[in-house]
Design a protein around this motif. Structure first.
Motif, PDB file in Angstrom:
ATOM      1  N   ILE A   1     -12.000   2.110  10.180  1.00  0.00           N
ATOM      2  CA  ILE A   1     -11.193   3.241   9.699  1.00  0.00           C
ATOM      3  C   ILE A   1      -9.871   2.792   9.096  1.00  0.00           C
ATOM      4  CG2 ILE A   1     -10.009   5.362  10.408  1.00  0.00           C
ATOM      5  CD1 ILE A   1     -13.075   5.575  10.141  1.00  0.00           C
ATOM      6  N   MET A   2      -9.262   1.752   9.642  1.00  0.00           N
ATOM      7  CA  MET A   2      -7.964   1.317   9.105  1.00  0.00           C
ATOM      8  C   MET A   2      -8.040   0.938   7.622  1.00  0.00           C
ATOM      9  SD  MET A   2      -6.106  -0.723  12.189  1.00  0.00           S
ATOM     10  CE  MET A   2      -5.514   0.108  13.659  1.00  0.00           C
ATOM     11  N   PRO A   3      -8.998   0.105   7.201  1.00  0.00           N
ATOM     12  CA  PRO A   3      -9.077  -0.172   5.758  1.00  0.00           C
ATOM     13  C   PRO A   3      -9.456   1.070   4.953  1.00  0.00           C
ATOM     14  CG  PRO A   3     -10.942  -1.160   6.899  1.00  0.00           C
ATOM     15  CD  PRO A   3      -9.987  -0.701   7.940  1.00  0.00           C
ATOM     16  N   ALA A   4     -10.225   1.976   5.558  1.00  0.00           N
ATOM     17  CA  ALA A   4     -10.579   3.228   4.870  1.00  0.00           C
ATOM     18  C   ALA A   4      -9.334   4.083   4.651  1.00  0.00           C
ATOM     19  CB  ALA A   4     -11.621   3.994   5.682  1.00  0.00           C
ATOM     20  N   ILE A   5      -8.424   4.074   5.621  1.00  0.00           N
ATOM     21  CA  ILE A   5      -7.160   4.822   5.472  1.00  0.00           C
ATOM     22  C   ILE A   5      -6.347   4.241   4.317  1.00  0.00           C
ATOM     23  CG2 ILE A   5      -4.929   5.301   6.551  1.00  0.00           C
ATOM     24  CD1 ILE A   5      -6.428   5.484   9.252  1.00  0.00           C
ATOM     25  N   LEU A   6      -6.253   2.893   4.275  1.00  0.00           N
ATOM     26  CA  LEU A   6      -5.499   2.256   3.192  1.00  0.00           C
ATOM     27  C   LEU A   6      -6.128   2.536   1.824  1.00  0.00           C
ATOM     28  CD1 LEU A   6      -4.570  -1.236   4.708  1.00  0.00           C
ATOM     29  CD2 LEU A   6      -3.141   0.805   4.524  1.00  0.00           C
ATOM     30  N   ALA A   7      -7.486   2.612   1.807  1.00  0.00           N
ATOM     31  CA  ALA A   7      -8.195   2.878   0.547  1.00  0.00           C
ATOM     32  C   ALA A   7      -8.249   4.368   0.224  1.00  0.00           C
ATOM     33  CB  ALA A   7      -9.609   2.313   0.618  1.00  0.00           C
ATOM     34  N   GLN A   8      -7.741   5.185   1.163  1.00  0.00           N
ATOM     35  CA  GLN A   8      -7.727   6.650   1.011  1.00  0.00           C
ATOM     36  C   GLN A   8      -9.142   7.198   0.770  1.00  0.00           C
ATOM     37  OE1 GLN A   8      -4.430   8.136  -1.435  1.00  0.00           O
ATOM     38  NE2 GLN A   8      -3.393   6.154  -1.212  1.00  0.00           N
ATOM     39  N   ALA A   9     -10.073   6.705   1.604  1.00  0.00           N
ATOM     40  CA  ALA A   9     -11.462   7.191   1.551  1.00  0.00           C
ATOM     41  C   ALA A   9     -11.509   8.641   2.021  1.00  0.00           C
ATOM     42  CB  ALA A   9     -12.357   6.324   2.434  1.00  0.00           C
ATOM     43  N   ASP A  10     -12.578   9.366   1.622  1.00  0.00           N
ATOM     44  CA  ASP A  10     -12.648  10.786   1.990  1.00  0.00           C
ATOM     45  C   ASP A  10     -13.112  10.966   3.439  1.00  0.00           C
ATOM     46  OD1 ASP A  10     -15.508  10.801   2.123  1.00  0.00           O
ATOM     47  OD2 ASP A  10     -15.619  11.110  -0.032  1.00  0.00           O
ATOM     48  N   LYS A  11     -12.958  12.181   3.927  1.00  0.00           N
ATOM     49  CA  LYS A  11     -13.231  12.496   5.334  1.00  0.00           C
ATOM     50  C   LYS A  11     -14.701  12.289   5.688  1.00  0.00           C
ATOM     51  CE  LYS A  11     -12.581  16.090   8.850  1.00  0.00           C
ATOM     52  NZ  LYS A  11     -13.942  15.983   9.396  1.00  0.00           N
ATOM     53  N   LEU A  12     -15.613  12.665   4.784  1.00  0.00           N
ATOM     54  CA  LEU A  12     -17.047  12.527   5.067  1.00  0.00           C
ATOM     55  C   LEU A  12     -17.421  11.067   5.320  1.00  0.00           C
ATOM     56  CD1 LEU A  12     -18.706  15.017   2.536  1.00  0.00           C
ATOM     57  CD2 LEU A  12     -18.607  15.221   5.034  1.00  0.00           C
ATOM     58  N   GLU A  13     -16.858  10.180   4.511  1.00  0.00           N
ATOM     59  CA  GLU A  13     -17.140   8.755   4.695  1.00  0.00           C
ATOM     60  C   GLU A  13     -16.558   8.265   6.010  1.00  0.00           C
ATOM     61  OE1 GLU A  13     -16.587   4.460   2.405  1.00  0.00           O
ATOM     62  OE2 GLU A  13     -16.415   6.338   1.295  1.00  0.00           O
TER      63      GLU A  13
ATOM     64  N   PHE B   1       0.835  -1.202   0.000  1.00  0.00           N
ATOM     65  CA  PHE B   1       0.000   0.000   0.000  1.00  0.00           C
ATOM     66  C   PHE B   1       0.869   1.251   0.000  1.00  0.00           C
ATOM     67  CE2 PHE B   1      -2.416  -3.409   2.015  1.00  0.00           C
ATOM     68  CZ  PHE B   1      -3.588  -3.376   1.267  1.00  0.00           C
ATOM     69  N   ASP B   2       0.237   2.369  -0.282  1.00  0.00           N
ATOM     70  CA  ASP B   2       0.925   3.659  -0.275  1.00  0.00           C
ATOM     71  C   ASP B   2       1.598   3.877   1.086  1.00  0.00           C
ATOM     72  OD1 ASP B   2       1.205   6.509  -1.495  1.00  0.00           O
ATOM     73  OD2 ASP B   2       0.363   6.829   0.512  1.00  0.00           O
ATOM     74  N   SER B   3       2.869   4.234   1.086  1.00  0.00           N
ATOM     75  CA  SER B   3       3.641   4.340   2.336  1.00  0.00           C
ATOM     76  C   SER B   3       3.076   5.400   3.280  1.00  0.00           C
ATOM     77  CB  SER B   3       5.109   4.647   2.025  1.00  0.00           C
ATOM     78  OG  SER B   3       5.217   5.847   1.266  1.00  0.00           O
ATOM     79  N   LYS B   4       2.594   6.504   2.705  1.00  0.00           N
ATOM     80  CA  LYS B   4       2.005   7.545   3.557  1.00  0.00           C
ATOM     81  C   LYS B   4       0.730   7.033   4.230  1.00  0.00           C
ATOM     82  CE  LYS B   4       3.797  11.694   1.264  1.00  0.00           C
ATOM     83  NZ  LYS B   4       3.430  12.935   0.530  1.00  0.00           N
ATOM     84  N   ALA B   5      -0.064   6.238   3.473  1.00  0.00           N
ATOM     85  CA  ALA B   5      -1.294   5.680   4.031  1.00  0.00           C
ATOM     86  C   ALA B   5      -0.968   4.717   5.172  1.00  0.00           C
ATOM     87  CB  ALA B   5      -2.096   4.972   2.947  1.00  0.00           C
ATOM     88  N   VAL B   6       0.082   3.900   4.984  1.00  0.00           N
ATOM     89  CA  VAL B   6       0.492   2.954   6.034  1.00  0.00           C
ATOM     90  C   VAL B   6       0.967   3.703   7.268  1.00  0.00           C
ATOM     91  CG1 VAL B   6       2.110   1.113   6.654  1.00  0.00           C
ATOM     92  CG2 VAL B   6       1.026   1.123   4.386  1.00  0.00           C
ATOM     93  N   LEU B   7       1.740   4.771   7.064  1.00  0.00           N
ATOM     94  CA  LEU B   7       2.217   5.581   8.181  1.00  0.00           C
ATOM     95  C   LEU B   7       1.040   6.205   8.932  1.00  0.00           C
ATOM     96  CD1 LEU B   7       4.834   6.483   9.544  1.00  0.00           C
ATOM     97  CD2 LEU B   7       4.822   8.508   8.069  1.00  0.00           C
ATOM     98  N   ASN B   8       0.067   6.708   8.202  1.00  0.00           N
ATOM     99  CA  ASN B   8      -1.147   7.259   8.826  1.00  0.00           C
ATOM    100  C   ASN B   8      -1.887   6.191   9.613  1.00  0.00           C
ATOM    101  OD1 ASN B   8      -0.847   9.882   7.920  1.00  0.00           O
ATOM    102  ND2 ASN B   8      -2.034   9.548   6.032  1.00  0.00           N
ATOM    103  N   LEU B   9      -1.899   4.985   9.057  1.00  0.00           N
ATOM    104  CA  LEU B   9      -2.582   3.877   9.741  1.00  0.00           C
ATOM    105  C   LEU B   9      -1.890   3.556  11.058  1.00  0.00           C
ATOM    106  CD1 LEU B   9      -4.045   0.678   8.212  1.00  0.00           C
ATOM    107  CD2 LEU B   9      -2.415   0.450  10.069  1.00  0.00           C
TER     108      LEU B   9
END
Length: 793
Positions: free
Chosen positions: A689-701, A633-641
């Protein structure tokens, strides 16, 4: 005693004979009209007048631009929108409610009071339907039902009936239709509630109204139980001949004596089923009896006996017997179709009203003949004797047999002109319903089969039949909301059953998949390393856990966001490692001091406290390591996770600290909600939320998912607290009563058992409302909420 029982039976038989005599007089009147075909000129004139509102001629241009609405092709919500768009909704609802007032309430549409009441209901229903059609809010859903109950102050009643319906559905045996059973009970409850509401004084206080509605719902459920557990059970031929005889004798004795007798020894294969049914019907009968006033009690028992006995007379008929008289075919139909609704008025202790009783009596056969026509092929397949199946089989051998289709139109003519005194609106509604029934049958069976049926049943008068068939082909605006709602409820119940099966299959599949990857291997490279912590970790992980959190993550990641399943595996492991670590810490003597977890001894009991503490720490670090290996996955997304996961773990620790500090203290509801979220809800949030972070879902969702998780987590904890009071050790896998033993504040201690149940359902509704804000339909999360509130472990 035998002489007394004989006397009671004589009284019951006498009441049946009186009802039979009245039915016989009605039948003779109808028979005479059939023979003389007086209905033909009368109804021909009626239909010629009626058709002006239903056959519309359009210009050539409008034929190209006009789009015809159809409830089957458009679906429930779209059809309501189409009706509103074309300006037809008000009339559609008006004829629908008018029909219900005639059929279920025995009202005359000529009454100005009745018309005012109908308009009030139509206006209210119009607003509800149009609002629902424009939004994702599902009218008549569980959430909608509970919100309505809150407005009426009958939340506990609705919780009770929801639990009862679930229990009934789970006990319906193979060979019977659980969906049909639920729908029938719901329909009966609605009928009793409608009657109760119409009997209420306009000045009734909210408290008194709530009491009356509570009573009506319980009475409706009690009466409704007789359909699946008497009528349907006996029709389904599930019981052996010996069992059926024993069962019917018990029912008959109960109705005749007014007392529920013991079941006695039961040796048949359906013993457990019958014990359950006996217990439920006993409670239902005794509740109905307890609610009867002295003045109506005798009438209630008489009508109940007439209803039951007339069904038994019909059920005993054999389609291979070609010698039944017209009286034997039709009189039980008149009796059972009228008594089934007359019972309702006696149930609610309605004031005597001879006009309502007479209209209900005469109306019944009209409804029953329409139902028997619609079901004739299913009835023929089952070998059931109805006027239609019998005529279909013997019409070419018995010239004396009355054609039920002709009798049907005779009943209609009699209702319009002799019962409703040629009232125009009554004529309109009755003819609407009759033509709609034929249209629905033709659509369901196909034109060819329909024509074959008409060749048999509509051969009496060719000119009249041509007129009827022209109306079937060309008439518009004859459909009814109760049919649309019935189809919608059946579709929803069937879809719900399929979705629920899919939900549990997904849970089981997810559990197996997650269990297969949780095992932690030992360090082969360093044999001197003590492996007791890994053994302890695997011991805890091998317990019979629900694995809800990683399953939620798996469903969201793979099914909703389309993430790679194998790439998600480290995240699934990390969630279960973190959750298991939290349970190990939770069970320690310094915290909850639990001895059983997931059906086995807790870790510190098997090993020791120090190993348990180290194992919890080990699993927490192991979880972080797994998250760091999400390299697809995107490294930034993993770091956020990982950042989000660390913050979640911090908050869970704070929640557990709040729990420990609160022991012996009486918490407020707000404090309890906060603590509960940090202990339970935040774990649900992380799973979403963790899979949503990896999928880079938007804030509203993500915000909507967080809101869902917040309320789902609290509902889950409340259910845990309820189970701690009344749960089963074998199902729960842990001892009950631990909260009381530890002097913990729980939702039950703060709100009481009933209040906690209400709070749980309120959070259920809030979670479902949050789910409507998510820009995708996630069926799994809907059924997760159903599972949370209905689970037994």
């Amino acid at each position: 005693m035998d002489r007394m029982n004989e006397e009671i039976q004589k009284n019951a038989n006498a009441s049946y004979r009186r009802a039979e005599q009245k039915a016989n007089q009605y039948f003779k009147k109808l028979h005479e009209q059939v023979k003389k075909k007086t209905y033909v000129p009368t109804l021909t004139k009626d239909i010629q007048s009626w058709k002006h509102n239903h056959i519309h001629y359009h210009s050539l241009l409008s034929l190209f631009s006009r789009k015809k609405g159809n409830s089957n092709s458009l679906g429930y919500k779209s059809y309501i929108q189409w009706l509103e768009h074309t300006g037809k909704l008000n009339n559609y609802l008006d004829r629908s409610i008018s029909y219900i007032f005639m059929r279920d309430l025995g009202k005359s549409l000529h009454s100005s009071t009745t018309q005012t009441r109908i308009r009030t209901i139509v206006d209210s229903l119009n607003r509800q339907l149009t609002d629902s059609a424009r939004t994702t809010n599902e009218i008549y859903s569980m959430k909608w039902l509970y919100r309505r109950a809150q407005k009426e102050g009958i939340e506990s009643t609705i919780i009770w009936v929801i639990n009862k319906l679930k229990e009934v559905s789970s006990n319906i045996p193979k060979g019977m239709d659980a969906t049909h059973a639920q729908r029938k009970i719901i329909k009966i409850i609605a009928g009793v509630v409608m009657n109760e509401i119409e009997e209420m004084d306009g000045q009734v206080s909210p408290k008194a109204r709530a009491q009356k509605l509570d009573r009506a719902i319980r009475l409706g459920y009690s009466y409704g139980l007789t359909y699946p557990f008497i009528d349907d059970l006996l029709d389904a031929k599930i019981l052996s001949e010996k069992e059926e005889k024993q069962y019917t004798e018990w029912i008959r004795n109960t109705l005749v004596t007014g007392k529920v007798h013991k079941l006695g020894e039961w040796t048949g294969k359906n013993r457990e089923l019958i014990r359950y049914i006996h217990r439920e019907l006993k409670d239902a009968f005794e509740y109905m009896k307890s609610q009867q006033q002295k003045e109506t009690r005798r009438y209630f028992f008489e009508q109940a006996y007439v209803f039951y006995h007339s069904q038994e007379v019909d059920r005993a008929k054999d389609l291979s017997n070609g010698h039944y008289t017209n009286e034997e075919l039709y009189i039980p139909v008149i009796l059972k179709s009228s008594s089934s609704r007359l019972i309702v008025r006696s149930l609610i202790n309605a004031a005597e009203d001879e006009e309502i009783d007479n209209r209900t009596f005469y109306y019944g056969i009209y409804n029953q003949l329409a139902d028997d026509f619609a079901d004739m092929f299913e009835d023929m397949e089952d070998g059931a004797v109805t006027p239609y199946t019998y005529y279909m089989k013997y019409h070419d051998k018995r010239s004396d047999l009355i054609n039920p289709f002709e009798l049907y139109w005779t009943v209609i003519s009699n209702l319009i002109h002799h019962v409703y005194h040629s009232d125009k609106k009554s004529r309109e509604v009755i003819l609407d319903r009759a033509i709609n029934g034929l249209k629905r049958f033709k659509e369901r069976m196909g034109a060819k089969k329909y024509d074959e049926v008409m060749d048999i049943f509509a051969s009496g008068n060719s000119e009249f039949n041509r007129l009827i068939q022209k109306m079937v082909r060309k008439a518009d605006d004859v459909d009814f909301f109760d049919k649309l709602l019935r189809d919608h409820v059946i579709t929803n119940l069937n879809n719900d059953r399929i979705e629920k099966e899919d939900f549990f299959n997904t849970i089981e599949k997810g559990r197996k998949q997650i269990n297969s990857v949780l095992f932690i291997s030992k360090n082969e490279k360093n044999p001197l390393m003590n492996d007791s912590i890994i053994d302890a970790a695997n011991y805890s992980l091998e317990g019979d856990g629900k694995r809800l959190r990683p399953i939620m993550t798996w469903v969201m990641g793979v099914n909703e966001y389309g993430l790679n399943q194998s790439a998600m595996e480290p995240l699934l492991k990390s969630l279960e490692y973190m959750h298991t670590a939290s349970l190990i810490f939770d069970d320690l003597p310094s915290q909850d001091n639990a001895s059983v977890r997931r059906g086995r001894q807790t870790l510190h009991k098997v090993y020791n406290i120090a190993i348990a503490e180290l194992t919890g720490l080990f699993l927490t670090q192991k979880a972080t390591r797994e998250q760091a290996s999400l390299d697809h996955f995107d490294s930034k997304a993993v770091l956020n996770l990982i950042r989000y996961s660390s913050k979640t773990t911090e908050d869970m620790c704070k929640g557990q600290a709040m729990d420990l500090e609160s022991k012996g203290m009486q918490l407020t509801l707000e404090q309890l909600n906060t603590m509960c979220f940090y202990k339970t809800g935040i774990g649900f949030e992380a799973a979403l939320i963790m899979p949503a972070i990896l999928a880079q879902a938007d804030k509203l969702e993500m915000d909507a998912l967080k809101k869902y998780a917040y309320h789902a987590g609290i509902a889950f904890q409340i259910k845990d607290d309820l189970l701690d009071v009344e749960g089963n050790l074998n199902l729960l896998g842990k001892h009950t009563g631990k909260d009381a033993e530890n002097n913990n504040s729980t939702f039950v201690t703060v709100l009481g058992f009933e209040g906690a149940e209400k709070a749980m359902w309120d959070h259920y509704c809030l979670a479902m409302e949050a789910l409507e804000e998510v820009p995708r339909k996630i069926v799994f999360l809907k059924h997760l909420m159903d599972y949370i509130v209905h689970r037994d472990r």
